[in-house]
Write a protein that holds these residues in place. Structure first.
Motif, PDB file in Angstrom:
ATOM      1  N   SER A  40      -4.487  -4.553  -3.960  1.00 46.99           N
ATOM      2  CA  SER A  40      -4.869  -4.867  -2.580  1.00 46.99           C
ATOM      3  C   SER A  40      -5.644  -6.173  -2.530  1.00 46.99           C
ATOM      4  N   GLY A  87      -4.300   0.135  -7.522  1.00 48.65           N
ATOM      5  CA  GLY A  87      -4.182  -0.079  -6.079  1.00 48.65           C
ATOM      6  C   GLY A  87      -5.267  -1.007  -5.563  1.00 48.65           C
ATOM      7  N   THR A 123       0.834  -1.205   0.000  1.00 45.32           N
ATOM      8  CA  THR A 123       0.000   0.000   0.000  1.00 45.32           C
ATOM      9  C   THR A 123       0.868   1.254   0.000  1.00 45.32           C
TER      10      THR A 123
END
Length: 155
Positions: A103, A99, A30
């Motif tokens: 994730s 992202g 992250t």
């Protein structure tokens, strides 16, 4: 925003994401996602600031009745800067989407590690042991489990 424009934007974001994924793998963390998204967002913010300056200059020119050629040049600058802003916003959205995808991938890896750790605690460290454990399992009584869940909700 109209649905037609939004649908076109999704396509542009997907196209940008595809191009980025051909150059670079998914984010490893992250922190990496944040850094890349921040860079794109800062570039968009810079273009938004440029647009604000151009709009102010244009308004001054309008109020001062500048000649049409000068107004045309200022409008052209606004157009080009707004286009650059849109590109940066699309890139920001694409990296945010990357992202999200990263994730999900990271969660899957973490879930796998958690499952492997739990199995290791039970002494299951290879596929043969896992298959044996599955074969030796007793069938679940789902109706009994549902009854217990109802009891817990009622209390």
């Amino acid at each position: 925003m109209s649905d037609v424009v939004k649908r076109d934007l999704y396509g542009l974001i997907d196209k940008e994401l595809e191009a980025a994924n051909q150059k670079f793998p998914l984010f490893n963390s992250t922190h990496e996602a944040f850094a890349v998204i921040l860079e794109e967002a800062e570039e968009a913010k810079e273009e938004a600031g440029n647009l604000d300056i151009l709009m102010n200059n244009f308004w001054i020119s309008v109020k001062e009745n500048h000649d049409p050629e000068a107004l045309h040049e200022e409008l052209t600058g606004i157009y080009k800067t707004a286009l650059d802003l849109a590109v940066e916003a699309i890139q920001t959205a694409a990296m945010a989407r990357k992202g999200i995808i990263s994730s999900i991938d990271l969660r899957a890896v973490n879930q796998r590690k958690a499952i492997e750790a739990a199995l290791a605690e039970m002494g299951i460290t290879n596929e043969t042991q896992l298959n044996d454990a599955i074969r030796n399992m007793k069938p679940l009584n789902l109706s009994l489990m549902a009854d217990r869940q109802q009891e817990r909700k009622a209390s």
